[in-house]
Scaffold this active site. Structure first.
Site, PDB file in Angstrom:
ATOM      1  N   ARG A   1       0.918  -0.964   0.071  1.00 16.94           N
ATOM      2  CA  ARG A   1       0.181  -0.172   0.104  1.00 16.94           C
ATOM      3  C   ARG A   1       0.871   1.217  -0.142  1.00 16.94           C
ATOM      4  O   ARG A   1       2.228   1.062   0.087  1.00 16.94           O
ATOM      5  CB  ARG A   1      -1.086  -0.088   1.221  1.00 16.94           C
ATOM      6  N   GLY A   2       0.275   2.375  -0.196  1.00 19.11           N
ATOM      7  CA  GLY A   2       1.224   3.728  -0.290  1.00 19.11           C
ATOM      8  C   GLY A   2       1.177   3.958  -1.792  1.00 19.11           C
ATOM      9  O   GLY A   2       1.457   3.068  -2.439  1.00 19.11           O
ATOM     10  N   ALA A   3       0.856   5.061  -2.165  1.00 17.31           N
ATOM     11  CA  ALA A   3       0.692   5.431  -3.582  1.00 17.31           C
ATOM     12  C   ALA A   3       1.815   5.162  -4.564  1.00 17.31           C
ATOM     13  O   ALA A   3       1.660   4.251  -5.477  1.00 17.31           O
ATOM     14  CB  ALA A   3       0.519   7.174  -3.438  1.00 17.31           C
TER      15      ALA A   3
ATOM     16  N   ARG B   1      -7.426  -0.075  -6.865  1.00 19.60           N
ATOM     17  CA  ARG B   1      -7.753   1.088  -5.821  1.00 19.60           C
ATOM     18  C   ARG B   1      -8.004   2.060  -6.731  1.00 19.60           C
ATOM     19  O   ARG B   1      -7.087   2.255  -7.492  1.00 19.60           O
ATOM     20  CB  ARG B   1      -6.590   1.061  -4.889  1.00 19.60           C
TER      21      ARG B   1
ATOM     22  N   GLN C   1      -2.027   2.316  10.006  1.00 16.75           N
ATOM     23  CA  GLN C   1      -0.673   2.610   9.428  1.00 16.75           C
ATOM     24  C   GLN C   1       0.338   3.125  10.109  1.00 16.75           C
ATOM     25  O   GLN C   1       1.556   3.137   9.958  1.00 16.75           O
ATOM     26  CB  GLN C   1      -0.744   3.147   7.732  1.00 16.75           C
TER      27      GLN C   1
ATOM     28  N   ASP D   1      -1.555  10.926  -1.992  1.00 16.41           N
ATOM     29  CA  ASP D   1      -2.308  10.016  -2.971  1.00 16.41           C
ATOM     30  C   ASP D   1      -2.491  10.583  -4.399  1.00 16.41           C
ATOM     31  O   ASP D   1      -2.601   9.916  -5.277  1.00 16.41           O
ATOM     32  CB  ASP D   1      -3.365   8.989  -2.329  1.00 16.41           C
TER      33      ASP D   1
ATOM     34  N   ASN E   1      -5.309  12.386   0.734  1.00 21.33           N
ATOM     35  CA  ASN E   1      -4.395  11.751   1.333  1.00 21.33           C
ATOM     36  C   ASN E   1      -5.225  10.879   2.361  1.00 21.33           C
ATOM     37  O   ASN E   1      -6.536  11.221   2.461  1.00 21.33           O
ATOM     38  CB  ASN E   1      -3.348  12.573   1.935  1.00 21.33           C
ATOM     39  N   LYS E   2      -4.474  10.121   3.361  1.00 18.16           N
ATOM     40  CA  LYS E   2      -5.401   9.141   4.051  1.00 18.16           C
ATOM     41  C   LYS E   2      -6.494   9.843   5.107  1.00 18.16           C
ATOM     42  O   LYS E   2      -6.125  11.114   5.416  1.00 18.16           O
ATOM     43  CB  LYS E   2      -3.959   8.624   4.983  1.00 18.16           C
TER      44      LYS E   2
HETATM   45  O1  MRU Z   1      -4.590   3.243   2.385  1.00 19.26           O
HETATM   46  P1  MRU Z   1      -3.063   3.437   1.962  1.00 19.26           P
HETATM   47  O2  MRU Z   1      -2.288   3.134   3.177  1.00 19.26           O
HETATM   48  O3  MRU Z   1      -2.487   3.084   0.726  1.00 19.26           O
HETATM   49  O4  MRU Z   1      -2.780   5.141   2.116  1.00 19.26           O
HETATM   50  C1  MRU Z   1      -1.767   5.671   2.142  1.00 19.26           C
HETATM   51  C2  MRU Z   1      -1.479   6.998   2.101  1.00 19.26           C
HETATM   52  O5  MRU Z   1      -2.612   7.674   2.489  1.00 19.26           O
HETATM   53  C3  MRU Z   1      -0.215   7.705   2.154  1.00 19.26           C
HETATM   54  O6  MRU Z   1      -0.094   8.927   3.019  1.00 19.26           O
HETATM   55  C4  MRU Z   1       0.102   8.007   0.704  1.00 19.26           C
HETATM   56  O7  MRU Z   1      -0.186   6.934  -0.149  1.00 19.26           O
HETATM   57  C5  MRU Z   1       1.426   8.706   0.472  1.00 19.26           C
HETATM   58  S1  MRU Z   1       2.621   7.554   0.598  1.00 19.26           S
HETATM   59  C6  MRU Z   1       4.178   8.128   0.205  1.00 19.26           C
END
Ligand code: MRU
Length: 367
Positions: free
Chosen positions: A53-55, A96, A201, A242, A252-253
């Site tokens: 996970r993470g963009a 996603r 996370q 994201d 973002n999250k």
């Molecule tokens: O749902 P996730 O864990 O994929 O969400 C991740 C985030 O929101 C991060 O802050 C974002 O992807 C930036 S990662 C460098």
């Protein structure tokens, strides 16, 4: 401890033994194990189930997913191979919806595939492009880190939300990359990490990787952000993203928006660290889908239900922070300062000169 030696850098996604290896983030922090994806369908499932996970990390994983699809295709013609790739592309795309890096990674690799003249050229082109992206991501994060480290001072305490670290990228991280770079420049930085309900996370991943690198980190409940800011304990906030629109709106999250609001109230600078691959120059605010996740993530903690039977939950995975609340966007090209109104040509053109990149270091309180 200042400048204590870092253990080997966590590498989140890599190509090895004709497969994609990724850290299984659902097992952290208890166990650091890699899963091996041999088929593109394994990558589809890994992204959907948040093994990765993470963009930036999902963009790179999807790119490697296409390399697996190319490898396993037994097409004898270029047309058949391209149709196999298109199927994998569509499946990977649907994993996603919010992080734009996923689409960026897939489109970049498909673009490369289209230039291949024969089967061999297409297959090898895809793999080398995906490997290049994984390598570039680390370089990008390090450049972003250097650009952002100038905003931090020795002794600062930085708040972060979710995980925008090594585990959200190939390695090194975006927001946490800035903290790593500041530390490497000899500054002592303390981090306050939010838990990031409901998937955690922050507690599971951010504290894990900072602790792994000997960076001072303290975990707080999401609900303690305002209290801690009101005590003047936070020098700035740095989060990842994201998707960033040309208007400067940052996806973002979930929870990011309320932290940005509290930061504004308490005059704490709020920075976003993200690579150019996170910018979406085409979409408008209403075009971007916000992923809705299962109610159970909210109704339960682990396997234990924490709300009465029959109660429903709403579980959006992301929110939008408007540009008025953002003090600066740290990129590999420099730090963008408001007002934001990005044009693709001005940011990613060949002879680009980024609009303005230096914050006034003598005046860290820029609000
Ligand atoms: O749902 P996730 O864990 O994929 O969400 C991740 C985030 O929101 C991060 O802050 C974002 O992807 C930036 S990662 C460098």
């Amino acid at each position: 401890m200042k400048n204590s030696k870092r253990k080997e850098m966590l590498q989140t996604v890599m190509w090895k033994e004709d497969s994609v290896f990724m850290i299984d983030q659902t097992k952290l922090p208890t166990r650091l194990v890699y899963v091996k994806c041999k088929k593109y369908e394994d990558v589809v499932n890994a992204i959907k189930n948040m093994v990765v996970r993470g963009a930036p990390a999902i963009g790179i994983s999807a790119a490697f997913g296409l390399a697996l699809a190319a490898k396993s295709s037994n097409a004898r013609t270029r047309t058949k191979l391209m149709s196999d790739l298109c199927r994998a592309y569509e499946e990977l795309r649907s994993t996603r919806p919010t992080a734009v890096n996923l689409f960026w990674g897939l489109d970049r690799v498909m673009g490369k595939a289209k230039t291949g003249k024969n089967l061999l050229e297409i297959k090898s082109g895809i793999l080398s492009e995906a490997k290049k992206m994984a390598k570039e991501d680390i370089q990008t994060n390090m450049e972003m880190g250097i650009n952002g480290a100038g905003l931090l001072y020795d002794g600062d305490t930085v708040m972060t939300h979710c995980n925008a670290g090594a585990l959200a990228t190939s390695a090194y991280g975006t927001a946490l990359g800035v903290i790593r770079a500041a530390k490497d420049a000899g500054k002592l930085i303390r981090v306050i990490a939010t838990e990031t309900r409901p998937v955690m996370q922050g507690s599971r991943l951010t504290t894990y990787e900072l602790h792994h690198d000997n960076i001072d980190v303290t975990l707080i409940p999401d609900t303690a952000v305002g209290h801690i800011m009101s005590r003047g304990q936070i020098k700035c906030v740095i989060v990842g993203a994201d998707r960033i629109l040309r208007s400067g709106h940052v996806f973002n999250k979930i929870g990011t928006y309320q932290i940005a609001l509290m930061a504004r109230f308490h005059k704490v600078p709020f920075y976003v660290a993200a690579p150019m691959s996170t910018f979406d120059f085409k979409s408008d605010l209403g075009d971007v889908p916000i992923e809705q996740r299962l109610e159970d993530e909210v109704l339960k903690i682990g396997k234990k239900r924490i709300a009465a039977k029959g109660v429903h939950a709403f579980n959006p995975a992301f929110d939008v922070t408007p540009p008025e609340l953002i003090s600066g966007i740290i990129t590999e090209r420099g730090v963008l300062t408001p007002p934001f109104n990005f044009r693709q040509e001005s940011l990613v053109g060949k002879n680009e000169k980024i609009r303005t990149l230096k914050m006034k270091l003598s005046n860290p309180s820029i609000i």
